[in-house]
Design a protein around this motif. Structure first.
Motif, mmCIF file in Angstrom:
data_model
loop_
_atom_site.group_PDB
_atom_site.id
_atom_site.type_symbol
_atom_site.label_atom_id
_atom_site.label_comp_id
_atom_site.label_asym_id
_atom_site.label_seq_id
_atom_site.Cartn_x
_atom_site.Cartn_y
_atom_site.Cartn_z
ATOM 1 N N UNK A 1 7.706 -0.133 -4.194
ATOM 2 C CA UNK A 1 6.609 -0.930 -4.745
ATOM 3 C C UNK A 1 5.283 -0.196 -4.494
ATOM 4 N N UNK A 2 4.575 0.090 -5.560
ATOM 5 C CA UNK A 2 3.288 0.770 -5.430
ATOM 6 C C UNK A 2 2.184 -0.285 -5.459
ATOM 7 N N UNK A 3 1.361 -0.273 -4.431
ATOM 8 C CA UNK A 3 0.366 -1.339 -4.270
ATOM 9 C C UNK A 3 -1.039 -0.751 -4.304
ATOM 10 N N UNK A 4 -1.900 -1.422 -5.045
ATOM 11 C CA UNK A 4 -3.313 -1.044 -5.042
ATOM 12 C C UNK A 4 -4.109 -2.186 -4.406
ATOM 13 N N UNK A 5 -4.748 -1.890 -3.287
ATOM 14 C CA UNK A 5 -5.624 -2.872 -2.630
ATOM 15 C C UNK A 5 -7.063 -2.589 -3.068
ATOM 16 N N UNK A 6 -7.723 -3.609 -3.583
ATOM 17 C CA UNK A 6 -9.092 -3.418 -4.077
ATOM 18 C C UNK A 6 -10.034 -4.274 -3.239
ATOM 19 N N UNK A 7 -10.894 -3.607 -2.504
ATOM 20 C CA UNK A 7 -11.701 -4.286 -1.493
ATOM 21 C C UNK A 7 -13.183 -4.256 -1.827
ATOM 22 N N UNK A 8 -13.843 -5.365 -1.559
ATOM 23 C CA UNK A 8 -15.295 -5.375 -1.600
ATOM 24 C C UNK A 8 -15.785 -4.559 -0.408
ATOM 25 N N UNK A 9 -16.355 -3.415 -0.674
ATOM 26 C CA UNK A 9 -16.884 -2.511 0.357
ATOM 27 C C UNK A 9 -15.765 -1.955 1.263
ATOM 28 N N UNK A 10 -16.141 -0.930 1.959
ATOM 29 C CA UNK A 10 -15.269 -0.333 2.969
ATOM 30 C C UNK A 10 -15.873 -0.686 4.321
ATOM 31 N N UNK A 11 -15.076 -1.211 5.236
ATOM 32 C CA UNK A 11 -15.672 -1.693 6.492
ATOM 33 C C UNK A 11 -16.356 -0.592 7.300
ATOM 34 N N UNK A 12 -16.027 0.647 7.025
ATOM 35 C CA UNK A 12 -16.705 1.722 7.749
ATOM 36 C C UNK A 12 -18.072 2.033 7.133
ATOM 37 N N UNK A 13 -18.329 1.470 5.962
ATOM 38 C CA UNK A 13 -19.632 1.682 5.326
ATOM 39 C C UNK A 13 -20.500 0.434 5.450
ATOM 40 N N UNK A 14 -19.911 -0.698 5.195
ATOM 41 C CA UNK A 14 -20.634 -1.962 5.321
ATOM 42 C C UNK A 14 -19.712 -2.957 6.008
ATOM 43 N N UNK A 15 -20.145 -3.494 7.151
ATOM 44 C CA UNK A 15 -19.288 -4.404 7.899
ATOM 45 C C UNK A 15 -19.194 -5.764 7.209
ATOM 46 N N UNK A 16 -18.085 -6.414 7.407
ATOM 47 C CA UNK A 16 -17.914 -7.744 6.832
ATOM 48 C C UNK A 16 -16.471 -8.182 6.975
ATOM 49 N N UNK A 17 -16.258 -9.467 7.031
ATOM 50 C CA UNK A 17 -14.933 -9.999 7.281
ATOM 51 C C UNK A 17 -13.934 -9.687 6.185
ATOM 52 N N UNK A 18 -14.354 -9.823 4.925
ATOM 53 C CA UNK A 18 -13.420 -9.624 3.813
ATOM 54 C C UNK A 18 -12.932 -8.185 3.767
ATOM 55 N N UNK A 19 -13.849 -7.246 3.904
ATOM 56 C CA UNK A 19 -13.445 -5.837 3.848
ATOM 57 C C UNK A 19 -12.643 -5.432 5.084
ATOM 58 N N UNK A 20 -12.958 -6.073 6.217
ATOM 59 C CA UNK A 20 -12.195 -5.771 7.422
ATOM 60 C C UNK A 20 -10.742 -6.202 7.224
ATOM 61 N N UNK A 21 -10.565 -7.399 6.699
ATOM 62 C CA UNK A 21 -9.207 -7.911 6.474
ATOM 63 C C UNK A 21 -8.462 -7.050 5.455
#
Lengths: 459, 499
Positions: A1-21
């Protein structure tokens, strides 16, 4: 199964709960040797040097399967992406990677159009969206707080939203809802980090049977050597549990104002000593009124008695948590908005620091009152002041709540639940007993856990 | 300090409004808003050239001249608009004259009057009084651009020269808009509609028509773009006029795409707001790409009005079945589009409207009727017609079927292109908007064809949200109502009102 995760921001660039998760989940998938790719957005609020002329999707320090989506034309009014090159590049990227599962974590910075494009470009792919907040429902930054009096909102409607934004007619809110639901119709399923979120979105109109509750992925930082090898403190056995702390964004809705008010009340009602440590940043996003109050309390100008000490330690990285948690007893989560999940609760649980949280949203769902933490009515500073007193004076309370801490589910188990949902099966929330317990803590003479800070002092 | 600065100093909120971009100048504010709010336009202190109302010391250009002021003289090559006030309670104002040189009046018209509450306060009057005067002159070519002299002629024969030192030259379009804004917002003692009908009947309509004609002659296409694969013979050609709000282009197509493939349709947006040109082309490209349909943008060089814009759009359409649609109209349910597509089979000699709903779920439109307004007709001493929407604001009765109605709203009307061509399209004599749809329906039925409301054709209509309102629209509405009544009153009077 090939999975693409699409995240609001990268936690190493901008901190935040959604991107951390999102990132924790992606790393967990990689550790599980899944074929996972991350596409994290970056916008002009981050380091602009990441933008390259003519490029929309680029790499990230040469990391395998990590990419950045450079967003420069997101329209907050209609949640749209106004750059047609962004749309075309995204579609080309999908056709290039051909994932079987496309898992979005947000639409901010991307635009709702990308949901429709993903469905069109790869009709056979499974599309999922994790509902990290309520922006789909609420234009007021997704907080679901009435803009005119900051009271909690339970239901969005064209007229109610118009009351919050008098310059925008009810019809425009109807149109907004239509457009958002149009885009969300592209998904095969949704993932909510708490049942509270699931219920709120179901009430709004998403099909309940397609919303799966899976806890956010969160690494257990209590497994770090800096915590595990911390020697116990003899002083821990003789002192009161009077050290409280706040972790998170320094913005109004996180409720620090309630704590300040509670400290004022505590100072008048009680005579005990108390310390309050603040860990967090982004004060620039708070209201001016809040900033002024915060600075008064932190600088000591407010005039609290000396027995109440407030310290601000600034922002923190996840790897700082062992040190920060070592010097406190309780974690305050005094939010005055519908906290969706409460990442801070996970942090508190993994270090066995009982949370004292507002009885609201995902907090009320995750904290078992009187079992692994304490709840108080959101915004009730008087009740919070009484809880301070109880925490300091009630023998055995801290030990009882701390020992019942549920810890956090392993990232691997969260990955496993996602895979089940991706495969069309129910996630089946694991029973609490199945959650991995926090790493064993060194015990004191009476069998209660010791905290590292005191050991360091003793050593 | 000049008059503009004096006005801004006196009214800081106006300065703030200019800073916020809500108005462009102090004069624009005074002409469009201030005067109706009782604000005063004063010139430099002690200056003889002071204009405004009321001046600190009423000017006395001639020995026994009554207190008066000329507030604004707006001029183009062919038209002059003068606006002021005079205390003519004791020697009534008989005419306003334009002189070129010498004493001979080149043009003379009776004054139109309106109420000035600021003057009433200044004169300490205890009862309402129409002290304001105005007139719109069409300047014959032989007068050319020579400087004009303005004067008032009183009933006694005395003349009062008006100071026109602050004469403002405007482009024809600016002049037209400024006049219509004034015309729509003036205060009267009595009925605005009745007075407007009387003034228009007395010759004002001809002058307005000529102004409008001059502007119509300058209309043109600034840019045109076609996005997406354009079908050679689309099943449906949607034609939509955009004015003031660009958001709806993308959102409207999105709402259609929510329910149906749009590959057999074309959307033609005709833009009446030149400042939105780039945004509309951008959104057209985005919508065509995302929703796989044909989107065309024709951006016009000015606000040409509903009729012209739709005529331009229909001329560009490739389909035989034309759907004229407002930007704030969206499918009510998935079947709405299928119903629309099915109309293509039975559209010949039928002009079809649908059942439209407000966002709150109540009915906005299920046909229109023409109703004589008894009160206004009595006041105007002529038949004044009102166009009413059936069951507007009421719950839907769930009634189905197709039935003949006197007219349907231009928010959504479907017709055959050949029929439209035979009728000559929408009547471009209407200014900006209103009544063109009713006019087209009446011309349709005059041919013996049918105007129908199809209850299965259900759409949302967020009435009034799809475009912006400007002050000049109020003046245009008076003219359009008069024009519609002039064209159709006799015909409508002969047939009983339906409803």
């Amino acid at each position: 199964m090939r999975i693409l995760e699409i995240s609001l921001f990268h936690p190493e660039l901008i901190r935040g709960g959604a991107q951390q998760a999102a990132y924790e989940l992606f790393l967990g998938m990689q550790r599980s040797e899944l074929d996972a790719t991350l596409l994290a957005s970056a916008d002009l609020s981050g380091p602009n040097a990441l933008f390259k002329p003519g490029a929309i999707i680029t790499g990230f320090d040469g990391r395998r399967n990590e990419f950045l989506f450079l967003s420069d034309s997101f329209d907050h009014a209609w949640l749209r992406n106004l750059n047609i090159r962004s749309l075309k590049c995204f579609e080309d990227f999908l056709l290039d990677r051909r994932p079987d599962v496309i898992h979005f974590h947000h639409f901010l910075t991307f635009g709702l159009e990308l949901f429709l494009l993903a469905r069109r470009a790869l009709p056979k792919a499974k599309l999922f969206l994790t509902l990290h907040e309520f922006l789909a429902i609420c234009r007021a930054d997704g907080h679901m707080l009435r803009t005119f009096d900051k009271t909690l909102c339970t239901t969005a409607s064209p007229v109610r939203c118009h009351q919050c934004f008098p310059d925008i007619s009810p019809e425009m809110f109807r149109l907004r809802e239509d457009w958002v639901k149009h885009a969300l119709a592209a998904f095969d399923g949704f993932i909510a980090p708490t049942a509270f979120v699931r219920d709120r979105y179901a009430a709004w109109g998403l099909p309940p049977h397609r919303i799966h509750v899976i806890s956010n992925a969160q690494s257990d930082y209590s497994r770090l050597e800096s915590w595990r090898l911390r020697p116990p403190s003899p002083a821990d056995q003789i002192r009161r549990h009077n050290r409280f702390a706040f972790f998170g964004q320094l913005v109004d809705v996180k409720g620090l104002g309630v704590v300040f008010e509670a400290l004022d009340i505590f100072a008048k009602r009680y005579e005990q000593e108390l310390t309050f440590e603040i860990n967090g940043s982004n004060l620039k996003f708070a209201s001016e009124k809040f900033r002024t109050r915060f600075e008064e309390f932190v600088s000591g100008k407010h005039g609290l008695p000396e027995r109440i000490k407030i310290t601000w330690h600034g922002s923190y990285a996840m790897t700082d948590l062992p040190a920060r948690m070592a010097r406190i007893d309780w974690v305050l989560v005094p939010s005055i908005w519908w906290e969706i999940f409460g990442l801070v609760l996970s942090e508190a649980f993994m270090f066995r620091r009982p949370p004292i949280a507002s009885r609201i949203g995902g907090l009320a769902e995750r904290v078992r009152h009187e079992t692994d933490g304490l709840l108080f009515d959101a915004g009730d500073a008087g009740e919070l002041a009484d809880i301070f007193y109880r925490c300091i004076t009630e023998d055995g309370l801290w030990e009882r709540l701390s020992s019942a801490s549920p810890g956090v589910p392993s990232v691997e188990s969260v990955v496993e639940q996602h895979l089940k949902v991706f495969a069309g099966r129910p996630a089946h929330e694991p029973p609490r007993a199945a959650l991995r317990k926090p790493s064993p803590l060194p015990l004191g003479k009476n069998g209660t856990p010791r905290r590292g800070r005191e050991v360091l002092r003793a050593g | 300090m000049d008059a503009e600065l004096a006005y801004l100093k006196r009214y800081p909120d106006v300065a703030a409004a200019i800073k916020a971009g809500k108005v462009t100048s102090a004069l624009e504010h005074f002409l469009n808003y201030g005067r109706f709010e009782g604000r005063v336009w004063l010139g430099p202190e002690g200056s003889e050239a002071a204009r405004g109302s009321p001046p600190a010391e009423p000017p006395a250009p001639e020995a026994a001249a009554p207190p008066h002021s000329c507030d604004a003289v707006l001029l183009t090559r062919n038209f002059l608009f003068v606006d002021g006030w005079a205390d003519d309670r004791f020697d009534s104002l008989a005419a306003i004259e334009i002189a070129t040189d010498g004493a001979q009046a080149a043009l003379r018209l009776p004054p139109c009057r309106y109420r000035r509450q600021d003057v009433e306060q200044h004169l300490s009057l205890s009862s309402p009084f129409e002290s304001g005067f105005w007139q719109l002159f069409e300047i014959p070519p032989e007068l050319g651009t020579r400087p004009v002299g303005l004067r008032l002629r009183l009933a006694s024969g005395q003349t009062v020269t008006l100071k026109a030192g602050n004469l403002v030259r405007l482009s024809p379009r600016e002049h037209f808009e400024a006049f219509l804004a004034f015309y729509g917002r003036r205060q009267l003692i009595g009925s605005l509609v009745a007075r407007s009908f009387a003034e228009l009947d007395r010759g004002l309509a001809g002058t307005i028509e000529h102004m409008h004609d001059a502007i119509r002659a300058t209309r043109g296409t600034a840019s045109q773009g076609s996005y997406g694969r354009r079908p050679s013979q689309p099943l449906l050609s949607f034609v939509c006029c955009i004015y003031g709000i660009p958001d709806f282009l993308f959102l409207q197509i999105a709402q259609f795409a929510r329910y149906s493939s749009l590959e057999h349709c074309e959307f033609i947006y005709v833009n009446n707001s030149p400042e939105l040109e780039e945004v509309l082309h951008r959104d057209a490209e985005l919508a065509a790409y995302l929703f796989r349909t044909s989107v065309n943008v024709i951006s016009l060089n000015q606000n040409t009005g509903f009729s012209y814009a739709n005529n331009v759009g229909i001329a560009e359409a490739r389909g035989q079945t034309i759907v004229v649609i407002n930007p704030d109209v969206f499918p009510y349910r998935p079947e709405s589009i299928a119903t629309l597509s099915a109309l293509a089979q039975k559209i010949r000699h039928n002009l079809i409207g649908g059942k439209l709903f407000y966002a709150d779920g109540t009915v906005m439109h299920e046909g229109m009727v023409f109703v004589p307004d008894a009160r206004l007709s009595a006041l105007a001493r002529t038949r004044v017609w009102t166009v009413e929407h059936l069951r507007k604001g009421f719950p839907d009765l769930g009634n189905g079927g197709t039935r003949p109605v006197p007219a349907v709203s231009g928010a959504l009307m479907v017709f055959d292109r050949a029929d439209y061509d035979k009728l000559g399209g929408f009547d471009e004599h209407f200014i900006y908007g209103h009544y063109e749809d009713a006019d087209l329906c009446l011309r349709f039925t005059a041919r013996g064809w049918k105007v129908l409301c199809d209850a299965a054709l259900t759409f949302w209509h967020y009435e009034g949200r799809g475009s912006i309102k400007r002050p000049e629209h109020a003046g245009a509405a008076h003219y359009n109502r008069w024009l519609f009544s002039r064209n159709w009153s006799a015909s409508l009077t002969r047939q009983p009102a339906e409803g």
